[in-house]
Scaffold this motif. Structure first.
Motif, PDB file in Angstrom:
ATOM      1  N   ASN A   1       5.082  19.095   6.879  1.00  0.00           N
ATOM      2  CA  ASN A   1       6.230  19.343   6.010  1.00  0.00           C
ATOM      3  C   ASN A   1       5.915  19.155   4.527  1.00  0.00           C
ATOM      4  N   VAL A   2       4.714  18.746   4.208  1.00  0.00           N
ATOM      5  CA  VAL A   2       4.351  18.446   2.821  1.00  0.00           C
ATOM      6  C   VAL A   2       4.122  19.733   2.039  1.00  0.00           C
ATOM      7  N   LYS A   3       4.764  19.823   0.889  1.00  0.00           N
ATOM      8  CA  LYS A   3       4.581  20.957  -0.008  1.00  0.00           C
ATOM      9  C   LYS A   3       3.897  20.474  -1.293  1.00  0.00           C
ATOM     10  N   ASN A   4       3.301  21.405  -2.006  1.00  0.00           N
ATOM     11  CA  ASN A   4       2.700  21.164  -3.331  1.00  0.00           C
ATOM     12  C   ASN A   4       1.380  20.406  -3.293  1.00  0.00           C
ATOM     13  N   TYR A   5       0.984  19.896  -2.146  1.00  0.00           N
ATOM     14  CA  TYR A   5      -0.287  19.191  -2.024  1.00  0.00           C
ATOM     15  C   TYR A   5      -1.072  19.786  -0.855  1.00  0.00           C
TER      16      TYR A   5
ATOM     17  N   GLY B   1      -5.519   0.221  -1.903  1.00  0.00           N
ATOM     18  CA  GLY B   1      -6.740   0.979  -2.070  1.00  0.00           C
ATOM     19  C   GLY B   1      -8.054   0.271  -1.831  1.00  0.00           C
ATOM     20  N   PHE B   2      -8.058  -1.005  -1.468  1.00  0.00           N
ATOM     21  CA  PHE B   2      -9.323  -1.662  -1.157  1.00  0.00           C
ATOM     22  C   PHE B   2      -9.720  -1.315   0.286  1.00  0.00           C
ATOM     23  N   ALA B   3      -9.783  -0.028   0.536  1.00  0.00           N
ATOM     24  CA  ALA B   3     -10.099   0.505   1.862  1.00  0.00           C
ATOM     25  C   ALA B   3     -10.517   1.959   1.695  1.00  0.00           C
ATOM     26  N   GLU B   4     -11.111   2.518   2.741  1.00  0.00           N
ATOM     27  CA  GLU B   4     -11.606   3.890   2.640  1.00  0.00           C
ATOM     28  C   GLU B   4     -10.487   4.929   2.670  1.00  0.00           C
ATOM     29  N   TYR B   5      -9.343   4.580   3.263  1.00  0.00           N
ATOM     30  CA  TYR B   5      -8.219   5.520   3.339  1.00  0.00           C
ATOM     31  C   TYR B   5      -6.904   4.783   3.088  1.00  0.00           C
ATOM     32  N   VAL B   6      -5.938   5.512   2.541  1.00  0.00           N
ATOM     33  CA  VAL B   6      -4.586   4.993   2.337  1.00  0.00           C
ATOM     34  C   VAL B   6      -3.593   6.033   2.839  1.00  0.00           C
ATOM     35  N   ALA B   7      -2.589   5.586   3.554  1.00  0.00           N
ATOM     36  CA  ALA B   7      -1.507   6.464   3.994  1.00  0.00           C
ATOM     37  C   ALA B   7      -0.424   6.499   2.917  1.00  0.00           C
ATOM     38  N   ILE B   8      -0.084   7.716   2.473  1.00  0.00           N
ATOM     39  CA  ILE B   8       0.947   7.906   1.450  1.00  0.00           C
ATOM     40  C   ILE B   8       2.219   8.371   2.145  1.00  0.00           C
ATOM     41  N   PRO B   9       3.310   7.612   2.107  1.00  0.00           N
ATOM     42  CA  PRO B   9       4.515   7.988   2.836  1.00  0.00           C
ATOM     43  C   PRO B   9       5.352   9.034   2.098  1.00  0.00           C
ATOM     44  N   LYS B  10       6.361   9.521   2.777  1.00  0.00           N
ATOM     45  CA  LYS B  10       7.246  10.553   2.225  1.00  0.00           C
ATOM     46  C   LYS B  10       7.837  10.137   0.888  1.00  0.00           C
ATOM     47  N   GLU B  11       8.242   8.858   0.759  1.00  0.00           N
ATOM     48  CA  GLU B  11       8.881   8.400  -0.475  1.00  0.00           C
ATOM     49  C   GLU B  11       8.011   8.668  -1.692  1.00  0.00           C
ATOM     50  N   ALA B  12       6.718   8.403  -1.572  1.00  0.00           N
ATOM     51  CA  ALA B  12       5.806   8.622  -2.697  1.00  0.00           C
ATOM     52  C   ALA B  12       5.543  10.107  -2.916  1.00  0.00           C
ATOM     53  N   VAL B  13       5.502  10.866  -1.837  1.00  0.00           N
ATOM     54  CA  VAL B  13       5.246  12.300  -1.947  1.00  0.00           C
ATOM     55  C   VAL B  13       6.368  12.987  -2.709  1.00  0.00           C
TER      56      VAL B  13
ATOM     57  N   ILE C   1       2.088  11.034  -6.528  1.00  0.00           N
ATOM     58  CA  ILE C   1       0.757  11.619  -6.394  1.00  0.00           C
ATOM     59  C   ILE C   1       0.563  12.610  -7.541  1.00  0.00           C
ATOM     60  N   VAL C   2      -0.417  12.325  -8.397  1.00  0.00           N
ATOM     61  CA  VAL C   2      -0.611  13.109  -9.616  1.00  0.00           C
ATOM     62  C   VAL C   2      -1.966  13.823  -9.554  1.00  0.00           C
ATOM     63  N   PRO C   3      -1.976  15.153  -9.514  1.00  0.00           N
ATOM     64  CA  PRO C   3      -3.257  15.872  -9.498  1.00  0.00           C
ATOM     65  C   PRO C   3      -4.047  15.612 -10.781  1.00  0.00           C
ATOM     66  N   VAL C   4      -5.347  15.401 -10.626  1.00  0.00           N
ATOM     67  CA  VAL C   4      -6.236  15.225 -11.771  1.00  0.00           C
ATOM     68  C   VAL C   4      -7.451  16.118 -11.577  1.00  0.00           C
TER      69      VAL C   4
ATOM     70  N   GLU D   1       4.648  13.797   9.754  1.00  0.00           N
ATOM     71  CA  GLU D   1       4.715  15.166   9.238  1.00  0.00           C
ATOM     72  C   GLU D   1       5.080  15.239   7.764  1.00  0.00           C
ATOM     73  N   ASN D   2       5.522  14.118   7.179  1.00  0.00           N
ATOM     74  CA  ASN D   2       5.919  14.100   5.764  1.00  0.00           C
ATOM     75  C   ASN D   2       4.944  13.341   4.875  1.00  0.00           C
ATOM     76  N   GLY D   3       3.863  12.836   5.448  1.00  0.00           N
ATOM     77  CA  GLY D   3       2.960  11.971   4.698  1.00  0.00           C
ATOM     78  C   GLY D   3       1.651  12.641   4.331  1.00  0.00           C
ATOM     79  N   ILE D   4       0.835  11.884   3.599  1.00  0.00           N
ATOM     80  CA  ILE D   4      -0.475  12.340   3.148  1.00  0.00           C
ATOM     81  C   ILE D   4      -1.487  11.227   3.410  1.00  0.00           C
ATOM     82  N   LEU D   5      -2.661  11.604   3.880  1.00  0.00           N
ATOM     83  CA  LEU D   5      -3.755  10.650   4.026  1.00  0.00           C
ATOM     84  C   LEU D   5      -4.711  10.850   2.864  1.00  0.00           C
ATOM     85  N   LEU D   6      -4.937   9.785   2.107  1.00  0.00           N
ATOM     86  CA  LEU D   6      -5.812   9.827   0.937  1.00  0.00           C
ATOM     87  C   LEU D   6      -7.147   9.178   1.255  1.00  0.00           C
ATOM     88  N   LYS D   7      -8.232   9.865   0.937  1.00  0.00           N
ATOM     89  CA  LYS D   7      -9.561   9.268   0.986  1.00  0.00           C
ATOM     90  C   LYS D   7      -9.811   8.631  -0.374  1.00  0.00           C
ATOM     91  N   VAL D   8      -9.927   7.312  -0.402  1.00  0.00           N
ATOM     92  CA  VAL D   8     -10.074   6.587  -1.662  1.00  0.00           C
ATOM     93  C   VAL D   8     -11.466   6.828  -2.239  1.00  0.00           C
TER      94      VAL D   8
END
Length: 349
Positions: free
Chosen positions: A73-77, A118-130, A135-138, A24-31
């Motif tokens: 639980n993720v905010k701002n993203y 990132g040498f994969a199609e998806y990466v799990a971003i944990p709470k610590e990084a969030v 995670i920097v919007p571009v 509930e605190n993480g993000i799934l990134l599509k690389v």
């Protein structure tokens, strides 16, 4: 999903593996883009601690992509946001972390180093990084691509070295190592007003790429580096020397090439067992030299580099010189080993 898994020294394979799960605190990134770094090549060649057939790892720490899913639980993203990822996470409570140096945390974690990258199609971003701001919007568009966003990571490491060594207007700067890191050091030196930027390498192809990248770079591919520096500086030595290569010989030589009040940045780390070098400390004492080191980059430095690229103060378009599908991993790694291109980058649909 497709992922390039590593099992030990020169032992790796492209596999179908489950998409990583998030809580509930993480993000799934599509690389969308993941660049190949020299440290990736070293880990491929030498292996990395705790990586084995029983405990495979996905390398790749220079990453950009699209947020696929967020925990409740993720905010701002939100899903659909285009982002770049600063890979280094700290514990958040030690003195290094609270001073803003999460990248120097004793217990740091990093995508593509000690957790899957990132040498994969998806990466799990944990709470610590969030919550730490990794995670920097571009804004992906005409002036920013996913490939360029992936290169923000090595650029930020270069920026860290740049800040440590304090390049000033009218400085003469020598960069030992003519790969993409050396070129980015040269770009920052010019940005700071260096009067002369010299780049040297034993690899003549890389020196050629430097000249093609910026004709104002003064390049040298010979073995008599001290004579070259003396010619370029009328015997005074350079204001700044940056060792952008994993070479003990370069580190030992660097102080000898400096002018009075000169500064060195040991940017490139050395292989295990080769990190003891001999330096005449009388040179440092009598000529008031300063020796610095730099490792990784802070989150603030990462964001500064994004601003410099977005504002077109730094043009890194040509740093992105070759792209590959993940299936062409052997071709990408071999190109990186031979220094054929600047940045070799995996791109994903």
């Amino acid at each position: 999903m497709k992922a390039l898994q590593f099992y030990g020294k020169s032992d790796y394979a492209l596999k179908e593996v489950p998409v990583p799960e998030i809580d509930e605190n993480g993000i799934l990134l599509k690389v969308k883009a993941a660049a190949v770094c020299g440290s990736d090549l070293r880990m491929i060649q030498n292996g990395y601690k705790d990586v084995s057939r029983e405990n495979p790892r996905i390398y790749g720490h220079e990453i950009a992509g699209i947020i696929e899913k967020t925990g409740k639980n993720v905010k701002n993203y939100r899903p659909g946001m285009t982002v770049a990822i600063a890979p280094n996470m700290g514990c958040g409570v030690c003195d290094a972390c609270v001073s803003g140096n999460t990248h120097l945390c004793r217990d740091y974690q990093a995508f593509g180093i000690n957790r899957d990258g990132g040498f994969a199609e998806y990466v799990a971003i944990p709470k610590e990084a969030v919550v730490q701001g990794n995670i920097v919007p571009v804004a992906i568009g005409e002036h920013m691509t996913f490939e360029k966003a992936a290169v923000l990571e090595p650029l930020s490491c270069v920026y860290n070295g740049f800040e440590q060594v304090g390049i000033k207007p009218c400085d003469s700067v020598l960069i030992i190592g003519a790969g993409p890191i050396g070129i980015m050091h040269g770009m920052l030196a010019k940005m700071a007003g260096a009067a002369k930027v010299m780049i040297t390498d034993l690899n003549e192809n890389r020196v050629r790429l430097c000249r093609e990248f910026d004709s104002s770079f003064i390049t040298y591919a010979g073995e008599n580096l001290k004579e070259f520096v003396n010619e370029q500086t009328k015997g005074e030595g350079v204001s700044v020397c940056i060792t952008a290569c994993p070479s003990p010989q370069a580190q030992e030589m660097a102080p000898k090439l400096l002018a009075i009040n000169g500064r060195v940045n040991f940017f490139g780390g050395l292989p295990e067992g080769k990190s003891m070098v001999t330096i005449d400390t009388n040179q440092i004492h009598y000529r008031q030299l300063v020796l610095t080191g730099s490792c990784r980059a802070s989150l603030l430095q990462y964001r500064k580099c994004l601003k410099l690229v977005e504002a077109k103060v730094l043009d890194i378009d040509r740093i992105v010189s070759a792209v590959y599908p993940l299936e062409a991993f052997e071709e990408a790694f071999e190109a990186a080993r031979q220094g054929k291109n600047l940045k070799n980058i995996f791109v994903f649909d």
